[in-house]
Design a protein around this motif. Structure first.
Motif, PDB file in Angstrom:
ATOM      1  N   GLY A   1       0.805  -1.207   0.000  1.00  0.00           N
ATOM      2  CA  GLY A   1       0.000   0.000   0.000  1.00  0.00           C
ATOM      3  C   GLY A   1       0.846   1.269   0.000  1.00  0.00           C
ATOM      4  O   GLY A   1       2.021   1.255  -0.380  1.00  0.00           O
ATOM      5  N   GLY A   2       0.218   2.349   0.450  1.00  0.00           N
ATOM      6  CA  GLY A   2       0.868   3.652   0.423  1.00  0.00           C
ATOM      7  C   GLY A   2       2.173   3.696   1.226  1.00  0.00           C
ATOM      8  O   GLY A   2       3.118   4.398   0.857  1.00  0.00           O
TER       9      GLY A   2
ATOM     10  N   ARG B   1       5.002   2.893  -0.867  1.00  0.00           N
ATOM     11  CA  ARG B   1       5.319   3.946  -1.836  1.00  0.00           C
ATOM     12  C   ARG B   1       5.947   5.165  -1.169  1.00  0.00           C
ATOM     13  O   ARG B   1       6.176   6.180  -1.805  1.00  0.00           O
ATOM     14  CB  ARG B   1       4.054   4.353  -2.616  1.00  0.00           C
TER      15      ARG B   1
ATOM     16  N   LYS C   1       4.661   6.944   1.555  1.00  0.00           N
ATOM     17  CA  LYS C   1       3.797   7.934   2.211  1.00  0.00           C
ATOM     18  C   LYS C   1       4.164   8.042   3.690  1.00  0.00           C
ATOM     19  O   LYS C   1       4.278   7.020   4.373  1.00  0.00           O
ATOM     20  CB  LYS C   1       2.322   7.521   2.075  1.00  0.00           C
TER      21      LYS C   1
ATOM     22  N   SER D   1      -0.404   6.901   6.440  1.00  0.00           N
ATOM     23  CA  SER D   1      -1.297   6.053   5.646  1.00  0.00           C
ATOM     24  C   SER D   1      -2.709   6.098   6.203  1.00  0.00           C
ATOM     25  O   SER D   1      -2.906   6.344   7.392  1.00  0.00           O
ATOM     26  CB  SER D   1      -0.821   4.598   5.684  1.00  0.00           C
ATOM     27  N   ASN D   2      -3.667   5.818   5.330  1.00  0.00           N
ATOM     28  CA  ASN D   2      -5.056   5.741   5.800  1.00  0.00           C
ATOM     29  C   ASN D   2      -5.376   4.380   6.390  1.00  0.00           C
ATOM     30  O   ASN D   2      -6.283   4.252   7.202  1.00  0.00           O
ATOM     31  CB  ASN D   2      -6.011   6.043   4.645  1.00  0.00           C
ATOM     32  N   ASP D   3      -4.665   3.377   5.932  1.00  0.00           N
ATOM     33  CA  ASP D   3      -4.846   2.047   6.508  1.00  0.00           C
ATOM     34  C   ASP D   3      -3.523   1.306   6.385  1.00  0.00           C
ATOM     35  O   ASP D   3      -2.560   1.833   5.839  1.00  0.00           O
ATOM     36  CB  ASP D   3      -5.999   1.293   5.820  1.00  0.00           C
TER      37      ASP D   3
ATOM     38  N   GLY E   1       0.852  -5.987  -6.868  1.00  0.00           N
ATOM     39  CA  GLY E   1      -0.554  -5.598  -7.011  1.00  0.00           C
ATOM     40  C   GLY E   1      -1.048  -4.726  -5.871  1.00  0.00           C
ATOM     41  O   GLY E   1      -1.774  -3.759  -6.091  1.00  0.00           O
ATOM     42  N   TRP E   2      -0.641  -5.051  -4.660  1.00  0.00           N
ATOM     43  CA  TRP E   2      -1.129  -4.310  -3.501  1.00  0.00           C
ATOM     44  C   TRP E   2      -0.267  -3.099  -3.149  1.00  0.00           C
ATOM     45  O   TRP E   2      -0.626  -2.337  -2.248  1.00  0.00           O
ATOM     46  CB  TRP E   2      -1.253  -5.241  -2.298  1.00  0.00           C
TER      47      TRP E   2
ATOM     48  N   GLY F   1       0.258  -0.723  -5.245  1.00  0.00           N
ATOM     49  CA  GLY F   1      -0.364   0.425  -5.893  1.00  0.00           C
ATOM     50  C   GLY F   1       0.641   1.229  -6.709  1.00  0.00           C
ATOM     51  O   GLY F   1       1.712   0.731  -7.052  1.00  0.00           O
TER      52      GLY F   1
ATOM     53  N   THR G   1      -3.293   2.880  -7.348  1.00  0.00           N
ATOM     54  CA  THR G   1      -4.407   2.365  -8.120  1.00  0.00           C
ATOM     55  C   THR G   1      -4.187   2.566  -9.624  1.00  0.00           C
ATOM     56  O   THR G   1      -4.413   1.659 -10.419  1.00  0.00           O
ATOM     57  CB  THR G   1      -5.711   3.058  -7.668  1.00  0.00           C
TER      58      THR G   1
HETATM   59  N1  DCP Z   1      -5.793  -1.057  -5.086  1.00  0.00           N
HETATM   60  C1  DCP Z   1      -6.059  -1.084  -6.434  1.00  0.00           C
HETATM   61  N2  DCP Z   1      -7.269  -0.675  -6.894  1.00  0.00           N
HETATM   62  C2  DCP Z   1      -8.196  -0.193  -6.048  1.00  0.00           C
HETATM   63  C3  DCP Z   1      -7.936  -0.138  -4.674  1.00  0.00           C
HETATM   64  C4  DCP Z   1      -6.707  -0.582  -4.223  1.00  0.00           C
HETATM   65  O1  DCP Z   1      -5.235  -1.494  -7.226  1.00  0.00           O
HETATM   66  N3  DCP Z   1      -9.365   0.225  -6.532  1.00  0.00           N
HETATM   67  C5  DCP Z   1      -4.479  -1.503  -4.608  1.00  0.00           C
HETATM   68  C6  DCP Z   1      -3.465  -0.450  -4.829  1.00  0.00           C
HETATM   69  C7  DCP Z   1      -3.342   0.182  -3.498  1.00  0.00           C
HETATM   70  C8  DCP Z   1      -3.550  -0.977  -2.569  1.00  0.00           C
HETATM   71  O2  DCP Z   1      -4.501  -1.782  -3.230  1.00  0.00           O
HETATM   72  O3  DCP Z   1      -2.114   0.801  -3.300  1.00  0.00           O
HETATM   73  C9  DCP Z   1      -4.017  -0.567  -1.229  1.00  0.00           C
HETATM   74  O4  DCP Z   1      -5.155   0.262  -1.352  1.00  0.00           O
HETATM   75  P1  DCP Z   1      -5.472   1.411  -0.316  1.00  0.00           P
HETATM   76  O5  DCP Z   1      -6.883   1.812  -0.566  1.00  0.00           O
HETATM   77  O6  DCP Z   1      -5.105   0.957   1.045  1.00  0.00           O
HETATM   78  O7  DCP Z   1      -4.566   2.640  -0.789  1.00  0.00           O
HETATM   79  P2  DCP Z   1      -3.085   3.012  -0.405  1.00  0.00           P
HETATM   80  O8  DCP Z   1      -2.505   1.997   0.513  1.00  0.00           O
HETATM   81  O9  DCP Z   1      -2.383   3.225  -1.690  1.00  0.00           O
HETATM   82  O10 DCP Z   1      -3.170   4.411   0.341  1.00  0.00           O
HETATM   83  P3  DCP Z   1      -3.826   4.695   1.784  1.00  0.00           P
HETATM   84  O11 DCP Z   1      -4.111   3.390   2.450  1.00  0.00           O
HETATM   85  O12 DCP Z   1      -2.860   5.524   2.571  1.00  0.00           O
HETATM   86  O13 DCP Z   1      -5.074   5.473   1.484  1.00  0.00           O
END
Ligand code: DCP
Ligand code: MG
Length: 387
Positions: free
Chosen positions: A220-221, A224, A226, A229-231, A326-327, A329, A331
């Motif tokens: 997740g973020g 990357r 960040k 993070s939100n989660d 994939g996870w 990101g 997105t």
């Molecule tokens: N993801 C994706 N498509 C989506 C939602 C998520 O490909 N519609 C993937 C990419 C994201 C990861 O899952 O990076 C985690 O999703 P999050 O919603 O947790 O987003 P992030 O981790 O990137 O940011 P944050 O959690 O800080 O908001």
């Protein structure tokens, strides 16, 4: 500090996954203003328009210079996805420091309410618009509507553990929204990196009791770069390449059970089981187990416990690295990885596997770099995937 292997990445590519997209762009204020319009399109359900903005914003994020009138009329105008409309908005921004459309949107009560509503876990744009149509405007009004007392957590937690719950079940969705509302003051607070790491450390201690020999990567973020993070998103696997697949099966559920017993996981929003691989594995999207949970660390020195959203994803060893990519990101980066794989390579990519389309041959990368190699892409460091 960003990695230096950028020279093979080109900011003019039509695919995010072939560009370097830093967390903070050279044109970040412009990006933020365009993002308001993008979010508005998303909240209004105008997905095609939202995608056009997403693409244009992603291109601007990867542009390595501050945009001025000179390069706008030169290089920038030639960038993919920068059409006439975007061009005039960027021009307006350079001349005035504002984008009137963006400012107008930000001032409307509808945008503010829909934005606020969708900060609640479980409320997407569609539900947000329905709630707005009922005359609801603020989160306090939403709490009254759903009869949620702020700060009181719902007792109904693991009832769904034994049966795989359908995500679209109305009652389950409403339950998720109620949890999201009750815990909103915690769940809308961002999570600093050291707490993300602490959560992983605590979870790994418990995983080791349930099953030895596992490993995990925070994705997740966080991955990357960040700062907040939100989660928390974590991908797990077993270290044994040959037997790991068996050892991972059912592990997500067992770990969540243990974390719940330990009062670390307080709510489970969604739990999806490990489906048997079908014989040909032509469909590989069922091969990940995941649990979307609410998690709370033991009280810190000040005695405060903050509820956090934590997503646990379990992958068999052969798809661990595709799951990590994939996870991780973003997105948009993911979206274009899939598109690139399909359009340019005749491959199929998603977080649970890579395969060749014409004969469904599966690829089992042994590292993250191998994921990019199989897809014929230059490796992009996670901190440059902020498309
Ligand atoms: N993801 C994706 N498509 C989506 C939602 C998520 O490909 N519609 C993937 C990419 C994201 C990861 O899952 O990076 C985690 O999703 P999050 O919603 O947790 O987003 P992030 O981790 O990137 O940011 P944050 O959690 O800080 O908001
Ligand atoms: Mg995340």
């Amino acid at each position: 500090p960003y990695p230096t292997d950028l020279k093979h990445l080109t900011y003019t590519s039509r695919y995010c996954c072939a560009r370097a997209s830093p967390l903070v762009s050279q044109n970040q204020d412009l990006v933020n203003k365009l993002d308001i319009i993008r979010r508005c399109r998303h909240l209004e359900g105008e997905e095609r328009s939202m995608l056009s903005y997403s693409r244009a914003i992603a291109v601007i994020k990867a542009y390595p210079r501050v945009i001025d009138l000179a390069n706008l009329k030169g290089e920038v105008a030639k960038l993919p996805y920068i059409g006439d409309k975007l061009f005039s908005m960027i021009e307006e921004y350079i001349k005035t420091g504002e984008i009137s459309k963006s400012r107008e949107i930000a001032e409307t009560s509808r945008f503010r309410s829909l934005s606020a509503f969708t900060t609640i876990h479980g409320i997407g744009p569609h539900t947000a618009r329905q709630l707005y149509a009922l005359g609801l405007r603020t989160l306090e009004e939403l709490e009254r509507y759903y009869e949620v007392l702020p700060g009181v957590t719902d007792e109904e937690t693991l009832h769904n553990l034994d049966a795989d719950r359908k995500t679209n079940n109305d009652a389950a969705v409403e339950q998720t929204i109620k949890i999201g509302l009750a815990l909103r003051h915690d769940l809308t607070q961002t999570i600093p990196r050291d707490e993300v790491e602490e959560i992983q450390r605590v979870i790994m201690q418990h995983l080791d009791v349930v099953q030895k020999g596992c490993r995990s990567i925070i994705v997740g973020g966080y991955r990357r770069g960040k700062p907040q993070s939100n989660d928390v998103d974590i991908v797990f696997t077993h270290n044994d390449w040959t037997l790991g697949s068996q050892k991972v099966k059912g592990l997500c559920k067992r770990l969540v059970h243990r974390l719940h017993e330990q009062e670390l996981v307080t709510h489970v929003m969604h739990l999806s089981g490990f489906h048997e691989h079908n014989a040909l594995r032509t469909h590989h999207w069922d091969s990940l187990e995941k649990a979307l949970t609410v998690f709370v660390l033991p009280a810190n020195s000040s005695g405060k416990r903050v509820y956090r959203r934590v997503d646990l994803i379990f992958a068999a060893p052969e798809v661990f690295w595709t799951a990590v990519v994939g996870w991780s990101g973003s997105t948009m980066f993911q979206r274009d990885l899939r598109l690139w794989a399909k359009q340019q390579k005749g491959m199929k990519f998603d977080s649970s596997g890579i395969s060749r389309r014409h004969d469904s041959k599966l690829y089992f990368p042994k590292s993250e770099r191998e994921v990019f190699e199989h897809l014929g892409l230059t490796y992009v460091h996670p901190t440059l995937r902020n498309a």
